[in-house]
Motif scaffolding. Structure first.
Motif, PDB file in Angstrom:
ATOM      1  N   UNK A   1     147.403 146.612 104.058  1.00 55.04           N
ATOM      2  CA  UNK A   1     148.524 145.920 104.914  1.00 55.04           C
ATOM      3  C   UNK A   1     148.769 144.871 105.957  1.00 55.04           C
ATOM      4  N   UNK A   2     147.978 145.746 106.948  1.00 54.85           N
ATOM      5  CA  UNK A   2     148.717 145.105 108.376  1.00 54.85           C
ATOM      6  C   UNK A   2     147.684 144.919 109.049  1.00 54.85           C
TER       7      UNK A   2
ATOM      8  N   UNK B   1     159.356 157.003  95.824  1.00 56.56           N
ATOM      9  CA  UNK B   1     157.802 156.371  96.118  1.00 56.56           C
ATOM     10  C   UNK B   1     157.740 154.817  96.295  1.00 56.56           C
TER      11      UNK B   1
ATOM     12  N   UNK C   1     159.298 155.023 108.513  1.00 57.02           N
ATOM     13  CA  UNK C   1     159.678 155.892 108.078  1.00 57.02           C
ATOM     14  C   UNK C   1     159.857 156.623 107.605  1.00 57.02           C
TER      15      UNK C   1
ATOM     16  N   UNK D   1     157.564 150.008  99.537  1.00 57.14           N
ATOM     17  CA  UNK D   1     158.332 149.104 100.580  1.00 57.14           C
ATOM     18  C   UNK D   1     157.763 149.061 101.454  1.00 57.14           C
ATOM     19  N   UNK D   2     158.497 150.784 102.091  1.00 52.98           N
ATOM     20  CA  UNK D   2     158.327 150.915 103.445  1.00 52.98           C
ATOM     21  C   UNK D   2     156.943 150.487 104.135  1.00 52.98           C
ATOM     22  N   UNK D   3     156.198 150.854 104.112  1.00 52.87           N
ATOM     23  CA  UNK D   3     154.337 150.470 103.494  1.00 52.87           C
ATOM     24  C   UNK D   3     154.484 149.264 104.076  1.00 52.87           C
ATOM     25  N   UNK D   4     156.009 148.761 103.942  1.00 48.70           N
ATOM     26  CA  UNK D   4     155.336 147.221 104.273  1.00 48.70           C
ATOM     27  C   UNK D   4     154.495 146.224 102.822  1.00 48.70           C
ATOM     28  N   UNK D   5     154.408 147.095 101.843  1.00 47.83           N
ATOM     29  CA  UNK D   5     153.475 145.916 101.000  1.00 47.83           C
ATOM     30  C   UNK D   5     153.922 144.804 100.560  1.00 47.83           C
TER      31      UNK D   5
ATOM     32  N   UNK E   1     151.873 149.471  92.244  1.00 48.68           N
ATOM     33  CA  UNK E   1     152.865 151.559  92.742  1.00 48.68           C
ATOM     34  C   UNK E   1     154.549 151.639  91.144  1.00 48.68           C
TER      35      UNK E   1
ATOM     36  N   UNK F   1     159.500 154.258  98.938  1.00 47.10           N
ATOM     37  CA  UNK F   1     157.354 154.493 100.462  1.00 47.10           C
ATOM     38  C   UNK F   1     156.606 153.445 100.217  1.00 47.10           C
TER      39      UNK F   1
ATOM     40  N   UNK G   1     155.939 160.386  97.130  1.00 46.17           N
ATOM     41  CA  UNK G   1     154.309 158.977  97.684  1.00 46.17           C
ATOM     42  C   UNK G   1     153.566 159.146  95.797  1.00 46.17           C
TER      43      UNK G   1
ATOM     44  N   UNK H   1     158.128 142.408 106.075  1.00 44.16           N
ATOM     45  CA  UNK H   1     157.010 143.228 105.634  1.00 44.16           C
ATOM     46  C   UNK H   1     155.622 142.976 106.736  1.00 44.16           C
TER      47      UNK H   1
ATOM     48  N   UNK I   1     150.994 158.309 107.025  1.00 44.11           N
ATOM     49  CA  UNK I   1     150.571 157.758 106.555  1.00 44.11           C
ATOM     50  C   UNK I   1     151.908 156.477 107.814  1.00 44.11           C
TER      51      UNK I   1
ATOM     52  N   UNK J   1     157.275 146.476 108.960  1.00 46.46           N
ATOM     53  CA  UNK J   1     157.889 147.443 108.287  1.00 46.46           C
ATOM     54  C   UNK J   1     156.218 148.134 108.259  1.00 46.46           C
ATOM     55  N   UNK J   2     156.114 148.999 108.685  1.00 45.73           N
ATOM     56  CA  UNK J   2     155.142 149.801 108.160  1.00 45.73           C
ATOM     57  C   UNK J   2     154.543 150.134 109.118  1.00 45.73           C
TER      58      UNK J   2
ATOM     59  N   UNK K   1     146.374 151.577 101.937  1.00 46.74           N
ATOM     60  CA  UNK K   1     146.500 150.696 101.239  1.00 46.74           C
ATOM     61  C   UNK K   1     147.501 150.508 102.473  1.00 46.74           C
ATOM     62  N   UNK K   2     147.852 151.407 103.370  1.00 45.22           N
ATOM     63  CA  UNK K   2     149.608 151.206 103.878  1.00 45.22           C
ATOM     64  C   UNK K   2     148.563 150.607 104.635  1.00 45.22           C
TER      65      UNK K   2
ATOM     66  N   UNK L   1     152.730 143.408  95.192  1.00 44.59           N
ATOM     67  CA  UNK L   1     151.900 144.774  95.158  1.00 44.59           C
ATOM     68  C   UNK L   1     152.696 145.400  95.119  1.00 44.59           C
TER      69      UNK L   1
ATOM     70  N   UNK M   1     143.703 156.357  98.979  1.00 48.24           N
ATOM     71  CA  UNK M   1     144.010 154.848  98.446  1.00 48.24           C
ATOM     72  C   UNK M   1     145.811 154.470  99.035  1.00 48.24           C
ATOM     73  N   UNK M   2     146.367 155.963  99.108  1.00 55.16           N
ATOM     74  CA  UNK M   2     148.003 155.199  99.542  1.00 55.16           C
ATOM     75  C   UNK M   2     147.765 154.967 100.692  1.00 55.16           C
ATOM     76  N   UNK M   3     147.225 155.662 101.810  1.00 58.27           N
ATOM     77  CA  UNK M   3     146.873 155.477 103.328  1.00 58.27           C
ATOM     78  C   UNK M   3     146.174 154.189 103.552  1.00 58.27           C
TER      79      UNK M   3
END
Lengths: 306, 591
Positions: B135-136, A204, B110, A209-213, A222, A207, B119, B101, B183, B104-105, B131-132, A217, B127-129
Motif C-alpha cells: 500500500x505504501x 479487522x 497502530x 484502515x490503519x494499514x493505510x489502504x 476485506x 486494522x 486480522x 492514507x 504489520x 497511516x501504516x 498488502x500493508x 480496497x 497476504x495481509x502483510x
C-alpha cells in the motif's frame, strides 16, 4: 475432504429416497383416479379394470413402490399416462431450458441484491438506504405472477425492449430471469446489508484502515469476502425456492422448461410426470445445497472438514 | 483559563526532536442533545524514540486520542472539534483522507487491543502483510513477501515461512498479536501507537510482547505511544506518563517522578488502587475440620468426533486428575493462563459439565444428577466475569436478586422484597436501585448486583470466576474489599478463579497453580508467592509487571515453542503429575 464428500453424498441419497417415498405415498392417496382420466367417462367397468391391471395399479402399495424404486435406479421414471412417452425423455428435453432460467435468475438476484445491500449498508440511515430497503421489501412480498405480468406489460408490451414470451435468445431470458430472481434479490439485499454492517464494525476493518489502504480496497478485499459468507449457504436454499417459482414463471412467459411440463401434468393428473419432476427438483435442491456447502468450505478457511 | 490548564504543567516546548505535537485537542460526539465533549484541551509533545504512556480508566478518552492521531475516529458522529495534531511538519487535523492514507501504516502505525479479531479471518497472514507493505511502497509481490518475512522474523515468530501461509485462526492470541505488530513495524514507522496491546493476553505472553515492543522501539528509534490501564505496564515501559480522566489530562510527568511523587489526587488514587504483589499470606486450614468441597482425582474430558461415522478421534483433557479441598471460611484461588482448565473445574463443581472421579460437597458425592444438584445449588453460587452478560437486561435489579428465592420457594413476596433491599444495602447499593434495570448501572455496580444475587440464598461457597477482571482498578479494589468483608461476616468460602496474580496474592488464603489441566503447585499464599518452587509458578509470578519503575526487569525467557495442547489422541492420556510435600503442606509437582 473425501470423508466429508462421502458422508454428504450418502446423506443426499437418503434424502432422495425419502422424497421418492413421500411423493409416491401422496399420489397413491390422491382421491383423483388416474385410470378414470385415461379411460374417459364412457369407459366400461371392464375397460377400467383392464387399464388398472395393465398399469399395475391394482397391486398393493409396497409392491407398487418397490417396482417404482427399482425402475427409478435404472433411470426409468415411467411412461406418461397421456403422452405415451418416457418421462425421462420428456424431462431431459426440457431440463436445459429450466437450468438456463435458474442460472439467469441466480445471476440476476446476486447482481441486484448484493449491490443493493452493499450500497444500503454504506449509506446506512440515509434516504438511499431507506428507499432501497422499501424496494427490497416490495421484492420480497410481491407475488411472482404479478411481478411477471408487470414486467411483461412495461418492458415487452409498452417499451418493446424484450419479447413477450418464448425461448431462444438472451433477450428472451431477461424478463423471466428477473421475475424469478426478484424474490431472492429482496432477501439478498436485506441479508447483505446486515451482514455488511456487521462486518464493517469488526476490528479487522479498522486494522485494514490503519494499514493505510484505500477505502475501495478495504471494501472489496476485506469487507466483501467476509460479508458474503452467510449468503453462500443461502444460494443453495434458493434452488428449492426456484423450483416452486419456475412453475409460475414458465407458464407466464411460455418458457419450455420442466415447470411448464409439471403444470400441464398437474392439470391432467399425469402422475408419472408429476413424480418425475418432483424427483428431479429434489435432486436439484440436494445438489444446490451440496455445491453451496463446498463453496463455503473454500470461501471460509475457518470451516473445518471433519 | 480552564481548571485543567491551571493545574497541569505546560507541555514541554517543542524541541528539535519533536515528532508529534498535540495542541488543545478537543474531540466531541454528536448526540441528540448536541455536541458532547469526549476529550477536552489535551496538549502534549512526543519526541523521536520516546515512549509515552497514556494511562487512565475506561472512558478517560485515551483510545479516542490515539484514533484521532490516526484519523480513524468513527465517522460521522465522533470528530475533532478543536485544536490541532501536528506530525513532523504536517498538520493531521483536517488533512484530506487520501493524504492521511499515505501516512497511516507507513509513518504512523497502530496496534489494537484485541488480537483475536484484528486480522481478516479469510485472508492468509502473508497476504495481509504484503498488502500493508504494497500500500505504501511500489515494489513487487515477491519483494514485499521478503519484507514481510523479515518483519515476521523481527517479531520472533517461530517458523516464519509457514506463518505467512497460515490463516489467523490457526494462530494463538499471542502469535496473532505478533503478526499485528509485524504489520505495524514492517515499514519502520516514526510513531507506533499501541492501544492496550497486551490486555487480552496471558501474563507470560504479555511479558514477551512487552519485551518485543521495547526492543523494536529502541532498535528502530520509533516513538511509542502506549495506551494502557495497567500501571504495572506503564512503570516498565514508559519514559513519560500522561494520566487522563474523563477526557482531560490530569498529570504529565517523567515515569519515575509520577510514581514517586504524584502531584494530583487522582493519580495518587489510581496508584493506590493498583494491586501490588507482595509475598502472600494465609495459613493451612485445620485438616481436622470437614472440608466443604473436596476434589479427588477429578477429570473432565471432551471428545472430538470425526470420520464418516463420527467416531471419537481425539480427546481434550481439560482437567486431568485434580485433587484438592476447600475448607469453610477460606479463599481458595485457582490461577493459571487461558485454557489451563481453571474454569472447567468450576463448571464441573456446578454440574455444568459432566466429570469423572470424585467431587464431594460437605461429604456428599456430587453425581451428574439434576435433582441432587438443585439442593446443592442453594449452597453454591457463582459470580461471573462479565456482569452485563450475566444479568438479564429485561428484569429489574430487584427481580434478579429475588429470583433465586422464588426458584427455591423461600419466603413470601413481601419478605423477599425486604431481603433484596437488605442485600442491596449490604453490597452498597441504595434501595432505589431495586427498580432499575441493569443497563442503568455502571460495571462495578452491576457486579455488586451479581454478588447480591449470589448472596440471596446464603451460600456456603461462592465461585468467583474472573469476577473482577473486567473492572477498572479503582472499582476492582472496592469490589475485592466487599468480597473480603462478606467473607468475614458470613464465614463463606470462595473458590476464586483468576489469571491475575496480583489480585490473587492480595485475596487468597491458599492457591493452586494450574497448567494444562493439572495442579503444578499448591500451598498457602505465602508459600506460593513467597517461596515459589515450580518453574511455571516462578515464570507466572516474574511475568507480572510491577507498578514500580525502579524494579529491575526480570531475565528474558524467550519461549519459541508452541504452547502445548490438551488435545490428545484417544488412548494417549497425559501423564498425571505426582506431588511432593516440600514442607508444611506445600505441594509441588515433581518434574
Amino acid at each position: 475432504m473425501i470423508n466429508f464428500l462421502a458422508r454428504r453424498l450418502l446423506q443426499s441419497a437418503m434424502i432422495l429416497l425419502g422424497v421418492s417415498l413421500i411423493t409416491f405415498a401422496l399420489l397413491y392417496l390422491l382421491p383423483s383416479d388416474p385410470v378414470r382420466q385415461i379411460a374417459g367417462r364412457s369407459a366400461t367397468a371392464q375397460t377400467v379394470a383392464n387399464i388398472r391391471e395393465q398399469l399395475g395399479l391394482d397391486q398393493p402399495f409396497v409392491v407398487q413402490y418397490w417396482r417404482y424404486l427399482t425402475s427409478l435406479v435404472q433411470g426409468d421414471l415411467g411412461r406418461s399416462y397421456l403422452q405415451k412417452t418416457e418421462v425421462s425423455t420428456l424431462i431431459a428435453a426440457r431440463l436445459p431450458a429450466s437450468l438456463l432460467l435458474m442460472v439467469g435468475a441466480i445471476v440476476a438476484e446476486l447482481v441486484v441484491g448484493l449491490t443493493m445491500g452493499v450500497v444500503a449498508a454504506l449509506r446506512r440511515g440515509t434516504a438511499t438506504d431507506n428507499s432501497l430497503m422499501i424496494a427490497s421489501f416490495i421484492g420480497v412480498s410481491a407475488p411472482q405472477f404479478v411481478v411477471g405480468l408487470l414486467l411483461l406489460y412495461v418492458f415487452a408490451v409498452q417499451l418493446g425492449w424484450f419479447p413477450i414470451g418464448g425461448y431462444g435468445t438472451f433477450s428472451h431470458l431477461v424478463l423471466p430471469a428477473m421475475t424469478l430472481g426478484i424474490l431472492g434479490s429482496g432477501w439478498y439485499s436485506r441479508m447483505m446489508r446486515s451482514s455488511m454492517i456487521d462486518v464493517l464494525r469488526q476490528d479487522f476493518i479498522r486494522t485494514a484502515h490503519a494499514k493505510g489502504l484505500s477505502r475501495a480496497r478495504v471494501l472489496l478485499r476485506h469487507a466483501l469476502p467476509n460479508a458474503i459468507l452467510p449468503i453462500i449457504a443461502m444460494i443453495g436454499i434458493d434452488v428449492g425456492i426456484f423450483m416452486g417459482g419456475i412453475v409460475v414463471v414458465e407458464s407466464v412467459f411460455g418458457w419450455p422448461g420442466i415447470g411448464q411440463l409439471a403444470w400441464q401434468a398437474i392439470q391432467r393428473v399425469d402422475i408419472p410426470i408429476i413424480m418425475g419432476v418432483t424427483l428431479v427438483s429434489a435432486c436439484a435442491i440436494v445438489i444446490g445445497n451440496l455445491v453451496a456447502d463446498i463453496a463455503s468450505l473454500f470461501a471460509d478457511p475457518r470451516i473445518k472438514v471433519r | 483559563m480552564t481548571l485543567a490548564q491551571d493545574i497541569s504543567p505546560p507541555p514541554p516546548a517543542a524541541g528539535e526532536n519533536t515528532i508529534l505535537t498535540v495542541d488543545n485537542l478537543c474531540i466531541s460526539v454528536r448526540t441528540e442533545q448536541g455536541l458532547m465533549p469526549l476529550v477536552e484541551n489535551l496538549s502534549f509533545n512526543l519526541s523521536k524514540g520516546e515512549t509515552l504512556a497514556i494511562a487512565g480508566e475506561s472512558g478517560s478518552g485515551k483510545s479516542l486520542t490515539s484514533l484521532a492521531i490516526m484519523g480513524l475516529l468513527p465517522p460521522p458522529a465522533v470528530r475533532v472539534t478543536g485544536g490541532s495534531i501536528r506530525f513532523d511538519d504536517l498538520v493531521l487535523t483536517g488533512m484530506p483522507e487520501h493524504r492521511l492514507q499515505q501516512l497511516r501504516g507507513n509513518r504512523i502505525a497502530m496496534i489494537f487491543q484485541e488480537p483475536m479479531t484484528a486480522l481478516n479471518p479469510v485472508m492468509r497472514i502473508g497476504a495481509q502483510l504484503v498488502e500493508a507493505i504494497r500500500a505504501h511502497e511500489n515494489i513487487s509481490v515477491s519483494q514485499a513477501r521478503k519484507r514481510a518475512l523479515e518483519a515476521v522474523r523481527a517479531v520472533r515468530l517461530t517458523e516464519p515461512e509457514r506463518r505467512l501461509r497460515q490463516y489467523p485462526h490457526e494462530l494463538s492470541g499471542g502469535m496473532r498479536q505478533r503478526v499485528v505488530i509485524a504489520m505495524a513495524i514492517a515499514l519502520r514507522p516514526d510513531i507506533l501507537i499501541a492501544d492496550e496491546p497486551t490486555t487480552a493476553l496471558d501474563v507470560t505472553v504479555q511479558r514477551e510482547v512487552l519485551d518485543l515492543l521495547r526492543d523494536l522501539a529502541r532498535d528502530m528509534d520509533t516513538a511509542l505511544i502506549l495506551i494502557t490501564h495497567d500501571m504495572g505496564v506503564v512503570a516498565e515501559m514508559a519514559d513519560h506518563v500522561l494520566v487522563m480522566q474523563d477526557g482531560r489530562m490530569v498529570e504529565r510527568a517523567p515515569v519515575r517522578k509520577l510514581f514517586c511523587t504524584p502531584e494530583q489526587p487522582y493519580t495518587r488514587k489510581l496508584l493506590a488502587a493498583v494491586p501490588r504483589m507482595g509475598t502472600g499470606h494465609g495459613v493451612h486450614p485445620d485438616s481436622q475440620n470437614e472440608p466443604l468441597v473436596s476434589f479427588r482425582d477429578t477429570r473432565v474430558a471432551y471428545d472430538l468426533h470425526g470420520g464418516i461415522l463420527g467416531r471419537v478421534v481425539q480427546r481434550v483433557h481439560a482437567v486431568e486428575g485434580v485433587s484438592f479441598d476447600i475448607y469453610p471460611g477460606e479463599t481458595f484461588a485457582l490461577v493459571g493462563e487461558s485454557g489451563c482448565g481453571k474454569s472447567t473445574i468450576a463448571r464441573a463443581l456446578t454440574g455444568l459439565v459432566p466429570h469423572t472421579g470424585n467431587i464431594r460437597f460437605k461429604g456428599q458425592p456430587l453425581g451428574n444428577n439434576a435433582i441432587q444438584r438443585k439442593k446443592i445449588s442453594r449452597e453454591l453460587q457463582m459470580v461471573f466475569q462479565d456482569p452485563m452478560a450475566a444479568l438479564n437486561g429485561r428484569m429489574t435489579a430487584g427481580d434478579l436478586v429475588r429470583e433465586p428465592l422464588v426458584i427455591h420457594g423461600i419466603g413470601t413476596a413481601a419478605s423477599r422484597r425486604d431481603r433484596a433491599a437488605a442485600l442491596f444495602a449490604r453490597v452498597g447499593l441504595g434501595e432505589d436501585a431495586l427498580d432499575r434495570y441493569p443497563h442503568e448501572f455502571s460495571g462495578g455496580q452491576r457486579q455488586r448486583i451479581c454478588i447480591a444475587r449470589a448472596l440471596a440464598l446464603e451460600p456456603q461457597l461462592i465461585i468467583a470466576d474472573e469476577s473482577v477482571s473486567a473492572l477498572d482498578v479503582s472499582v476492582q479494589a472496592t469490589v475485592l474489599d466487599l468480597l473480603a468483608e462478606l467473607k468475614r461476616e458470613m464465614n463463606m468460602a470462595y473458590l476464586f478463579i483468576s489469571h491475575d496474580m496480583a489480585v490473587v496474592e492480595n485475596i487468597a488464603d491458599r492457591v493452586a497453580v494450574m497448567y494444562l489441566g493439572q495442579i503444578v503447585e499448591l500451598g498457602t499464599g505465602s508459600q506460593i508467592f513467597g517461596d515459589p518452587r515450580h518453574p511455571y509458578t516462578r515464570r507466572l509470578i516474574e511475568a507480572v509487571p510491577h507498578a514500580d519503575p525502579d524494579r529491575a526487569l526480570p531475565a528474558r525467557v524467550i519461549d519459541a515453542t508452541d504452547p502445548p495442547s490438551p488435545v490428545r489422541a484417544v488412548g494417549d492420556p497425559p501423564q498425571v503429575v505426582v506431588h511432593d510435600d516440600v514442607g508444611d503442606g506445600h505441594l509441588v509437582a515433581r518434574l
